[in-house]
Design a protein around this motif. Structure first.
Motif, PDB file in Angstrom:
ATOM      1  N   MET A   1     -23.173 -22.685   6.847  1.00  0.00           N
ATOM      2  CA  MET A   1     -22.020 -22.650   5.881  1.00  0.00           C
ATOM      3  C   MET A   1     -20.667 -21.769   6.279  1.00  0.00           C
ATOM      4  SD  MET A   1     -23.390 -24.744   3.939  1.00  0.00           S
ATOM      5  CE  MET A   1     -22.485 -25.079   2.745  1.00  0.00           C
ATOM      6  N   THR A   2     -20.848 -21.124   7.280  1.00  0.00           N
ATOM      7  CA  THR A   2     -19.531 -20.322   7.960  1.00  0.00           C
ATOM      8  C   THR A   2     -18.751 -21.400   8.937  1.00  0.00           C
ATOM      9  OG1 THR A   2     -20.719 -19.362   9.759  1.00  0.00           O
ATOM     10  CG2 THR A   2     -20.502 -18.070   7.562  1.00  0.00           C
ATOM     11  N   TYR A   3     -19.287 -22.823   9.045  1.00  0.00           N
ATOM     12  CA  TYR A   3     -18.652 -23.533   9.924  1.00  0.00           C
ATOM     13  C   TYR A   3     -18.220 -24.685   9.262  1.00  0.00           C
ATOM     14  CZ  TYR A   3     -20.668 -20.555  13.839  1.00  0.00           C
ATOM     15  OH  TYR A   3     -20.998 -19.607  14.831  1.00  0.00           O
ATOM     16  N   PRO A   4     -17.208 -24.685   8.168  1.00  0.00           N
ATOM     17  CA  PRO A   4     -16.698 -25.834   7.489  1.00  0.00           C
ATOM     18  C   PRO A   4     -15.989 -26.569   8.627  1.00  0.00           C
ATOM     19  CG  PRO A   4     -15.455 -23.601   7.243  1.00  0.00           C
ATOM     20  CD  PRO A   4     -16.669 -23.360   7.807  1.00  0.00           C
ATOM     21  N   PRO A   5     -15.871 -27.927   8.348  1.00  0.00           N
ATOM     22  CA  PRO A   5     -15.312 -28.563   9.481  1.00  0.00           C
ATOM     23  C   PRO A   5     -13.589 -28.445   9.963  1.00  0.00           C
ATOM     24  CG  PRO A   5     -16.374 -30.087   7.563  1.00  0.00           C
ATOM     25  CD  PRO A   5     -16.275 -28.549   7.383  1.00  0.00           C
ATOM     26  N   GLU A   6     -13.069 -27.646   9.119  1.00  0.00           N
ATOM     27  CA  GLU A   6     -11.728 -27.376   9.592  1.00  0.00           C
ATOM     28  C   GLU A   6     -11.832 -26.191  10.932  1.00  0.00           C
ATOM     29  OE1 GLU A   6     -12.255 -28.290   6.568  1.00  0.00           O
ATOM     30  OE2 GLU A   6     -10.875 -30.193   6.474  1.00  0.00           O
ATOM     31  N   LYS A   7     -12.770 -25.336  10.464  1.00  0.00           N
ATOM     32  CA  LYS A   7     -13.100 -24.379  11.460  1.00  0.00           C
ATOM     33  C   LYS A   7     -13.377 -24.661  12.606  1.00  0.00           C
ATOM     34  CE  LYS A   7     -15.819 -20.016  12.351  1.00  0.00           C
ATOM     35  NZ  LYS A   7     -16.734 -19.038  11.547  1.00  0.00           N
ATOM     36  N   VAL A   8     -14.503 -25.835  12.410  1.00  0.00           N
ATOM     37  CA  VAL A   8     -15.230 -26.479  13.609  1.00  0.00           C
ATOM     38  C   VAL A   8     -13.954 -27.344  14.625  1.00  0.00           C
ATOM     39  CG1 VAL A   8     -16.863 -28.134  14.506  1.00  0.00           C
ATOM     40  CG2 VAL A   8     -17.389 -26.520  12.582  1.00  0.00           C
ATOM     41  N   GLU A   9     -13.139 -27.687  13.840  1.00  0.00           N
ATOM     42  CA  GLU A   9     -12.178 -28.474  14.554  1.00  0.00           C
ATOM     43  C   GLU A   9     -11.222 -27.428  15.367  1.00  0.00           C
ATOM     44  OE1 GLU A   9      -9.473 -30.917  12.001  1.00  0.00           O
ATOM     45  OE2 GLU A   9      -8.122 -31.116  13.581  1.00  0.00           O
ATOM     46  N   GLU A  10     -10.888 -26.250  14.996  1.00  0.00           N
ATOM     47  CA  GLU A  10     -10.378 -25.315  15.723  1.00  0.00           C
ATOM     48  C   GLU A  10     -10.981 -25.095  17.014  1.00  0.00           C
ATOM     49  OE1 GLU A  10      -9.002 -21.719  13.683  1.00  0.00           O
ATOM     50  OE2 GLU A  10      -8.412 -22.927  12.038  1.00  0.00           O
ATOM     51  N   ILE A  11     -12.407 -24.836  16.760  1.00  0.00           N
ATOM     52  CA  ILE A  11     -13.253 -24.313  18.024  1.00  0.00           C
ATOM     53  C   ILE A  11     -13.266 -25.659  18.835  1.00  0.00           C
ATOM     54  CG2 ILE A  11     -15.399 -23.489  18.745  1.00  0.00           C
ATOM     55  CD1 ILE A  11     -15.806 -22.304  15.940  1.00  0.00           C
ATOM     56  N   SER A  12     -13.674 -26.712  18.236  1.00  0.00           N
ATOM     57  CA  SER A  12     -14.245 -27.866  19.526  1.00  0.00           C
ATOM     58  C   SER A  12     -13.045 -28.899  19.653  1.00  0.00           C
ATOM     59  CB  SER A  12     -15.471 -28.308  18.711  1.00  0.00           C
ATOM     60  OG  SER A  12     -14.999 -29.297  17.503  1.00  0.00           O
ATOM     61  N   GLY A  13     -12.005 -29.016  18.778  1.00  0.00           N
ATOM     62  CA  GLY A  13     -11.151 -29.891  18.797  1.00  0.00           C
ATOM     63  C   GLY A  13     -11.739 -31.226  18.067  1.00  0.00           C
ATOM     64  N   ILE A  14     -12.809 -31.213  17.569  1.00  0.00           N
ATOM     65  CA  ILE A  14     -13.356 -32.614  16.881  1.00  0.00           C
ATOM     66  C   ILE A  14     -12.518 -32.810  15.587  1.00  0.00           C
ATOM     67  CG2 ILE A  14     -15.026 -33.861  15.852  1.00  0.00           C
ATOM     68  CD1 ILE A  14     -16.856 -32.544  18.077  1.00  0.00           C
ATOM     69  N   PRO A  15     -11.577 -33.621  15.211  1.00  0.00           N
ATOM     70  CA  PRO A  15     -11.174 -34.002  13.826  1.00  0.00           C
ATOM     71  C   PRO A  15     -12.116 -33.658  12.677  1.00  0.00           C
ATOM     72  CG  PRO A  15     -10.222 -35.484  15.202  1.00  0.00           C
ATOM     73  CD  PRO A  15     -11.291 -34.793  16.017  1.00  0.00           C
ATOM     74  N   ALA A  16     -11.722 -32.739  11.721  1.00  0.00           N
ATOM     75  CA  ALA A  16     -12.765 -32.457  10.526  1.00  0.00           C
ATOM     76  C   ALA A  16     -13.046 -33.921   9.857  1.00  0.00           C
ATOM     77  CB  ALA A  16     -11.975 -31.690   9.712  1.00  0.00           C
ATOM     78  N   ASP A  17     -12.414 -34.890   9.817  1.00  0.00           N
ATOM     79  CA  ASP A  17     -12.866 -36.067   9.180  1.00  0.00           C
ATOM     80  C   ASP A  17     -13.940 -36.751   9.914  1.00  0.00           C
ATOM     81  OD1 ASP A  17     -11.592 -35.493   6.692  1.00  0.00           O
ATOM     82  OD2 ASP A  17      -9.795 -36.700   7.281  1.00  0.00           O
ATOM     83  N   ASP A  18     -13.606 -36.608  11.223  1.00  0.00           N
ATOM     84  CA  ASP A  18     -14.536 -37.321  12.202  1.00  0.00           C
ATOM     85  C   ASP A  18     -15.959 -37.018  12.118  1.00  0.00           C
ATOM     86  OD1 ASP A  18     -12.456 -38.935  13.036  1.00  0.00           O
ATOM     87  OD2 ASP A  18     -12.518 -38.464  14.928  1.00  0.00           O
ATOM     88  N   LEU A  19     -15.861 -35.449  12.040  1.00  0.00           N
ATOM     89  CA  LEU A  19     -17.098 -34.550  12.094  1.00  0.00           C
ATOM     90  C   LEU A  19     -17.802 -35.029  10.463  1.00  0.00           C
ATOM     91  CD1 LEU A  19     -18.544 -32.379  13.534  1.00  0.00           C
ATOM     92  CD2 LEU A  19     -17.705 -30.737  11.686  1.00  0.00           C
ATOM     93  N   ARG A  20     -17.135 -35.261   9.596  1.00  0.00           N
ATOM     94  CA  ARG A  20     -17.659 -35.561   8.124  1.00  0.00           C
ATOM     95  C   ARG A  20     -18.315 -36.823   8.237  1.00  0.00           C
ATOM     96  NH1 ARG A  20     -12.825 -33.087   6.167  1.00  0.00           N
ATOM     97  NH2 ARG A  20     -13.423 -30.941   5.010  1.00  0.00           N
ATOM     98  N   ALA A  21     -17.769 -37.785   8.963  1.00  0.00           N
ATOM     99  CA  ALA A  21     -18.011 -39.052   9.001  1.00  0.00           C
ATOM    100  C   ALA A  21     -19.300 -39.223   9.665  1.00  0.00           C
ATOM    101  CB  ALA A  21     -17.096 -39.965   9.734  1.00  0.00           C
ATOM    102  N   ALA A  22     -19.556 -38.544  10.885  1.00  0.00           N
ATOM    103  CA  ALA A  22     -20.494 -38.475  11.688  1.00  0.00           C
ATOM    104  C   ALA A  22     -21.753 -37.771  10.869  1.00  0.00           C
ATOM    105  CB  ALA A  22     -20.436 -37.596  13.046  1.00  0.00           C
ATOM    106  N   ALA A  23     -21.530 -36.699  10.391  1.00  0.00           N
ATOM    107  CA  ALA A  23     -22.726 -36.213   9.471  1.00  0.00           C
ATOM    108  C   ALA A  23     -23.230 -37.134   8.576  1.00  0.00           C
ATOM    109  CB  ALA A  23     -22.050 -35.067   8.855  1.00  0.00           C
ATOM    110  N   ARG A  24     -22.481 -38.030   7.908  1.00  0.00           N
ATOM    111  CA  ARG A  24     -23.035 -39.056   6.713  1.00  0.00           C
ATOM    112  C   ARG A  24     -23.661 -40.153   7.693  1.00  0.00           C
ATOM    113  NH1 ARG A  24     -16.950 -38.666   4.369  1.00  0.00           N
ATOM    114  NH2 ARG A  24     -17.308 -36.656   3.483  1.00  0.00           N
ATOM    115  N   LEU A  25     -23.032 -40.455   8.615  1.00  0.00           N
ATOM    116  CA  LEU A  25     -23.982 -41.574   9.460  1.00  0.00           C
ATOM    117  C   LEU A  25     -25.177 -41.240   9.733  1.00  0.00           C
ATOM    118  CD1 LEU A  25     -21.550 -43.546  12.329  1.00  0.00           C
ATOM    119  CD2 LEU A  25     -22.679 -44.488   9.879  1.00  0.00           C
ATOM    120  N   TYR A  26     -25.238 -39.972  10.233  1.00  0.00           N
ATOM    121  CA  TYR A  26     -26.645 -39.458  10.654  1.00  0.00           C
ATOM    122  C   TYR A  26     -27.541 -39.332   9.693  1.00  0.00           C
ATOM    123  CZ  TYR A  26     -29.934 -36.316  13.176  1.00  0.00           C
ATOM    124  OH  TYR A  26     -31.186 -35.585  13.483  1.00  0.00           O
ATOM    125  N   ALA A  27     -26.928 -38.679   8.807  1.00  0.00           N
ATOM    126  CA  ALA A  27     -27.959 -38.244   7.512  1.00  0.00           C
ATOM    127  C   ALA A  27     -28.344 -39.502   6.845  1.00  0.00           C
ATOM    128  CB  ALA A  27     -27.369 -37.259   6.654  1.00  0.00           C
TER     129      ALA A  27
END
Ligand code: SF4
Lengths: 541, 135
Positions: A105-131
């Protein structure tokens, strides 16, 4: 692999492919993935290079190398925040969920975007597809393991899989794709410093006793031995005086090879048993000619735990002998000589008539291979371990109903930076990998004209923006340097790679990527960080 | 003329595709896939189709070699293996079992890996055995 390859085409509804150039490195696994796609399965690819698999994917994420834990935590953040986890699986079959939840819960998509360069919305889309597409399979290769945080990466994949209940079902699980053909078998049969065949710990007194009885010896070593990297380091420091190498080429496959060469040169005895005079064999004191796979019998175990036969087709070339026979003859000489303290051992115990007889010795001491015999392989084609008894059918997928340790444990893990990050002097991140046409150190494939002609020489891939930044200006060759060495090679400019990242395939001795790579190790697995090191690139004019 | 198909397993990646080697008068003349195999299902990749091409390559090692100065000289099996046993034994006697290491192989068979670790563990009494799988 927890699953079987055929389950991918038959059952899997979503693939999360991480750090695996599947169509090139595992083409026939890729064909099962593509077949699943035809019937509507979703494919997510995560890789700093836009591979062919990435172009075929429904969703492609392009992270900075070395940020896997961060974005995997981010995926789990989205899944938990949106209530997409498999609550009953988590409840019934796992432990440690609360700790995991607190960390992710300390890794919200916006923070992850800063670390990894993956756009927050793409990360959300991937999470939904996978789950939302079960069963879902994670496929990964060295892009996950060859990091100082490799063990953390692997555990994070397991976390994600358990969180969504993708465990113990056909087509859903976690699947490392093995590069070399018998990595699985070499591990299964005890080619590791900490375990006997079948992953039985060398430090467990009851296991030691069992093997002492089976082998008719007393006083087996109960301390964990050295890993390959430690042996080479030990050679450099003088603690390891003799090294016996069976069909490996550490001088090309290990990180920081200038250093490896220096270490190997200190040995009093280097013996190499191989089919060609490899780079490592050139340094040896004694070279023993082995046969190729076509000239011997045996078994290999594929990436989905599938034990299959190797069958002799032609006679050995010249005086070459199968590896198993060389080992037996050497063992007999070592026992007959007076140097080794082996009071109970008789040379006759090494008189195996064939590899089938060796398998008959393996089965009773190796529970996961307990029911394997050449007779059954002949009849049934292949057997997937665990196959504990002669009437057990084998196991297409693992962890059905329960984990071998009882409850599955979540590991709450924070992300850590790679050991060597780009800086002003070495501004690019180098990552290494395989090509479609070559195998490992190229010893065999570069001697096969139809394969060699496809890619004759080493090259480095870089993004057009980076090419402009270094003033490439049409130059065809570049010098790539790290803190450990430098190589000169051709350059290919392509938009299919993340800006700031360069890629070199590691098959080529004359411009070996491993001159550059960093020997920083994962503290648990001992795997070097091949996938991230800092380099500079300049045009050669 | 004698012809046979020998069913075996491809060595170029962990997929484990089955292949048939076509053998004519003791030499491999071709490779074809196995339509029944659950993974390859009758196809192979380019590496698989060419998997046997190096088997008779002129660079193949055909005799044991022993170092002589900067280069090597040919040796008999007996001489080469005696030399290994003798020198490894001397190192064992002088520096102990932990001064010797073994690299098993992700390219060799299960049986060969089993035998090499058995040699290391029973004769030298060391667990210094690993392979390059991680690399
Ligand atoms: S044919 Fe290709 S995909 Fe199949 S095992 Fe061989 S190299 Fe791998």
């Amino acid at each position: 692999m927890t699953n079987s390859v055929p389950e991918f085409s038959a059952h899997t509804n979503c693939f999360l492919i991480i750090g695996s150039n599947t169509t090139e490195a595992h083409p026939l696994v890729a064909s099962h993935v593509m077949e699943a796609q035809q019937r509507g399965a979703k494919v997510i690819v995560v890789d700093p290079r836009q591979t062919q698999m990435a172009r075929l994917a429904d969703l492609y994420l392009c992270p900075r190398p070395g940020t896997n834990v961060a974005w995997l935590n981010g995926l789990m953040h989205v899944i938990i925040a949106e209530g997409l986890q498999d609550a009953s699986f988590v409840q019934e079959r796992t432990e440690g969920y609360e700790e995991l939840r607190q960390v992710v819960m300390t890794y919200p998509p916006e923070k992850v975007e800063e670390i990894s360069g993956i756009p927050a919305d793409d990360l959300r889309a991937a999470a939904r597809l996978y789950a939302q597409h079960k069963p879902a399979a994670i496929l990964y290769a060295m892009g996950i393991t060859q990091h100082t945080t490799g063990t953390d990466n692997v555990k994070s994949c397991a976390n994600l899989s358990m969180l969504t209940g993708n465990v113990g079902i056909a087509g859903g699980g976690v699947n490392p794709l093995r590069g070399q053909n018998n990595v699985q078998g070499a591990c299964d049969l005890g080619g590791l410093p900490n375990v006997y065949p079948g992953y039985q710990a060398v430090t467990a007194p009851e296991v030691k006793e069992k093997f002492e009885q089976a082998w008719g010896v007393a006083g087996l070593d109960d301390q964990v031995g050295l890993t390959v990297t430690e042996m080479i380091e030990g050679a450099g420091q003088g603690n390891v005086r003799a090294l016996y190498v069976m069909a490996e080429n550490p001088l090309l496959s290990d990180p920081d090879i200038n250093h490896v060469r220096h270490c190997l040169e200190q040995l009093d005895l280097l013996v190499v048993q191989d089919i060609f005079l490899t780079e490592t064999a050139e340094l040896a004191h004694v070279v023993l000619p082995a046969t190729s796979f076509a000239e011997k019998d045996g078994t290999f175990t594929g990436t989905d735990r599938r034990v299959q036969r190797v069958q002799k087709a032609v006679e050995p070339l010249g005086e070459s002998k199968p590896d198993w026979q060389i080992i037996c003859e050497l063992a007999q000489m070592m026992i007959s000589g007076s140097r080794f303290q082996v009071p109970n051992l008789q040379p006759e115990t090494w008189n195996y008539a064939s590899p089938a007889e060796v398998m008959d010795e393996i089965a009773p001491v190796t529970p996961i291979y307990g029911g394997v015999s050449y007779e059954r392989l002949e009849r049934e084609g292949s057997l997937q371990w665990p196959v504990p008894t002669a009437d057990h059918p084998g196991t297409p997928y693992l962890h059905k109903g329960k984990f071998s340790r009882g409850l599955g444990r979540f590991h709450a893990i924070h992300s850590q930076a790679a050991a060597e990050l780009p800086d002003e002097a070495y501004p690019f991140t180098l990552t290494t990998g395989r090509l479609m046409f070559h195998f490992h150190t190229g010893t065999m494939t570069r001697r096969t004209e139809k394969l060699a002609q496809e890619v004759r020489e080493a090259y480095v891939e870089m993004h057009p923006d980076d090419a402009a930044r270094i003033g490439l200006d049409g130059a065809e060759r570049v010098r790539v340097a790290s803190r450990r060495g430098e190589i000169e090679l051709a350059v290919r400019v392509t938009p299919a790679i993340r800006p700031g990242v360069v890629f070199i395939p590691f098959h080529f001795a004359e411009a070996a990527a491993n001159v550059l790579t960093h020997a920083a190790l994962d503290p648990d697995s001992g795997i070097p960080e091949f996938k991230v090191c800092a380099v500079q690139v300049e045009p050669v004019t | 003329m004698q012809y046979e198909n020998v069913r075996t397993t491809c060595i170029y990646c962990g997929c484990g595709c089955a292949i048939n080697l076509q053998v004519l008068d003791g030499e491999i003349v071709g490779v074809f896939p196995d339509p029944q195999h659950p993974i390859s299902r009758g196809s192979l990749c380019i590496k698989g189709w060419n998997v046997a091409s190096f088997v008779r390559h002129p660079d193949r090692l055909a005799t044991p070699l022993v170092r002589q100065g900067e280069g090597f000289r040919e040796a008999s099996w007996d001489e080469a293996l005696q030399l290994v046993a003798e020198r490894m034994g001397a190192i064992y006697a002088a520096s102990g079992p932990q001064s010797i290491g073994f690299l098993a192989s992700a390219k060799c068979t299960n049986e060969e890996n089993y035998l090499l670790q058995k040699l290391a563990r029973t004769i030298v009494r060391t667990n210094n055995i690993d392979h390059c799988a991680r690399l």
